[in-house]
Design an enzyme around this catalytic site. Structure first.
Site, PDB file in Angstrom:
ATOM      1  N   THR A 190       0.820  -1.222   0.000  1.00 37.19           N
ATOM      2  CA  THR A 190       0.000   0.000   0.000  1.00 37.19           C
ATOM      3  C   THR A 190       0.848   1.264   0.000  1.00 37.19           C
ATOM      4  O   THR A 190       0.492   2.260  -0.627  1.00 37.19           O
ATOM      5  CB  THR A 190      -0.920  -0.001   1.251  1.00 37.19           C
ATOM      6  OG1 THR A 190      -1.754  -1.144   1.164  1.00 37.19           O
ATOM      7  CG2 THR A 190      -1.776   1.238   1.327  1.00 37.19           C
ATOM      8  N   THR A 223       3.816  -9.292  14.729  1.00 38.50           N
ATOM      9  CA  THR A 223       2.596  -9.860  14.161  1.00 38.50           C
ATOM     10  C   THR A 223       1.733  -8.687  13.716  1.00 38.50           C
ATOM     11  O   THR A 223       1.675  -7.681  14.422  1.00 38.50           O
ATOM     12  CB  THR A 223       1.822 -10.628  15.271  1.00 38.50           C
ATOM     13  OG1 THR A 223       2.635 -11.697  15.712  1.00 38.50           O
ATOM     14  CG2 THR A 223       0.508 -11.173  14.795  1.00 38.50           C
TER      15      THR A 223
HETATM   16  N1  ASP Z   1      -2.399  -5.785   0.629  1.00 38.30           N
HETATM   17  C1  ASP Z   1      -1.369  -4.871   1.013  1.00 38.30           C
HETATM   18  C2  ASP Z   1      -0.061  -5.644   1.095  1.00 38.30           C
HETATM   19  O1  ASP Z   1       0.200  -6.289   2.060  1.00 38.30           O
HETATM   20  C3  ASP Z   1      -1.700  -4.236   2.311  1.00 38.30           C
HETATM   21  C4  ASP Z   1      -0.683  -3.249   2.812  1.00 38.30           C
HETATM   22  O2  ASP Z   1       0.321  -2.961   2.225  1.00 38.30           O
HETATM   23  O3  ASP Z   1      -0.922  -2.699   3.888  1.00 38.30           O
HETATM   24  O4  ASP Z   1       0.686  -5.609   0.151  1.00 38.30           O
END
Ligand code: ASP
Length: 351
Positions: A22, A175
């Site tokens: 993200t 975690t």
């Molecule tokens: N789906 C994303 C990932 O883990 C979520 C994030 O980056 O927070 O790549």
């Protein structure tokens, strides 16, 4: 194609390894969906990077990946980039999706043996292009920590860490616990390595330090013949049997209740005994977020020990799975894997 690009020269330098997630996404104005963008665009979104009095280079996964697609090959790639560039940089920042960041941090902590420089993993809950993003702060603080040294030149945090919101944590203790809050990670069983506020307050009692600097030993061999078996009341014999009979399976992380307890049923214990006698490594990890497995505490845990299950103590599931891949990758005999699973090799368990 993956590539390295440079920003500004100086004595202190940090390599940003941008894998995806993200933090490096923007919202497509037409579709509203989150899409990955290029590291150069990321720099435009964070002009503050130019203000660092250090040189920041970047290495980009091309294409960047959602961390749901992280896998041992991608971990090997990160290890290779760190290892190939080890002498050129003061520290490393890995931009990574949050979903599997704790697995990557754990895997890297084993694969980068005798690490003497910071490798800081960070990401964000909101894309960096969004006004209220947590990504800028996480990125900027991670770079600052990766570049931080004692007056004699030794790095402040020569460990694989996760930086999120206001905590710096040992990577293999983390975690992901929240899909909504900015404070998305926890290290339940190990104190924070630093608290981030007006100042960055390091806790040197908790940070790993070798008396004499060691030479980095990168490892690339991982064996993924590992499974997780999570217990629940009513679990059927055929479910346990199906998992323990997977062809080629070498190790199981058994997620038990409380301080490492499991049913006393004869079918269950005898199925585990047969598996361990045939060479399967079974590691007892608690389903609780905090606390440790103590198999001698209750009869239910004691019988697991009797059938050859070994304690994972206060390890996380993420750390147990990746440590098993790492140890099995060395082709150790089951007895040796069992022995090493009960011993900290990168600060991942407290005895
Ligand atoms: N789906 C994303 C990932 O883990 C979520 C994030 O980056 O927070 O790549």
């Amino acid at each position: 194609m993956d590539k390295i690009s440079a920003m500004k020269p100086s004595n202190t330098s940090v390599l940003l390894i941008y894998t995806g997630g993200t933090i490096g996404m923007f919202e497509n104005p037409e579709t509203g969906a989150l899409e990955n963008f290029d590291f150069e665009q990321l720099q435009k979104q964070v002009p503050e990077l130019q203000k660092f009095p250090i040189s920041i280079d970047s290495y980009q996964f091309n294409p960047p990946i959602d961390s749901s697609d992280m896998n041992p090959d991608a971990w090997r790639k990160i290890v290779k980039v760190v290892s190939d560039n080890y002498d050129r940089y003061t520290g490393f920042v890995v931009l990574h999706g949050t979903d599997t960041m704790a697995y990557t941090a754990s895997a890297l902590s084993f694969m980068l043996e005798d690490l003497g420089k910071p490798v800081i993993l960070t990401g964000s809950q909101l894309p960096i292009g969004v006004l209220r993003t947590d990504g800028k702060e996480n990125l900027i603080t991670s770079i600052e920590i990766a570049a931080a040294c004692h007056p004699d030149g030794r790095p402040m945090v020569p460990e694989v860490c996760v930086l999120f919101e206001n905590h710096l944590m040992r990577g293999n203790r983390t975690t992901k616990l929240n899909a909504e809050n900015f404070n998305a990670f926890r290290s339940y069983n190990y104190p924070h390595l630093a608290e981030i506020g007006i100042h960055i307050k390091y806790d040197f009692m908790q940070i790993h330090r070798e008396k004499t600097p060691l030479r980095l030993h990168p490892h690339y061999l991982l064996d993924t013949n590992v499974a997780i078996l999570k217990l629940f009341p009513g679990i059927q014999e055929n479910v346990v049997d199906a998992i323990l009979s997977i062809p080629g399976l070498k190790a199981v992380v058994l997620e038990t209740y409380g301080s490492g307890n499991a049913p006393l049923s004869e079918w269950f214990l005898s199925r585990l005994r047969r598996a361990t006698q045939e060479g399967m490594v079974i590691v007892n990890v608690t389903q609780c977020s905090a606390g440790s497995v103590e198999m001698e505490r209750y009869e239910t845990g004691y019988y697991l020990q009797q059938v050859g299950v070994v304690s994972g103590y206060d390890t996380t599931t993420e750390s147990a799975v990746t440590k098993l891949m790492f140890l099995l990758g060395h082709n150790y005999a089951p007895e040796e894997v069992r022995r090493l699973m009960q011993k900290p090799i990168a600060g991942e368990i407290t005895l």
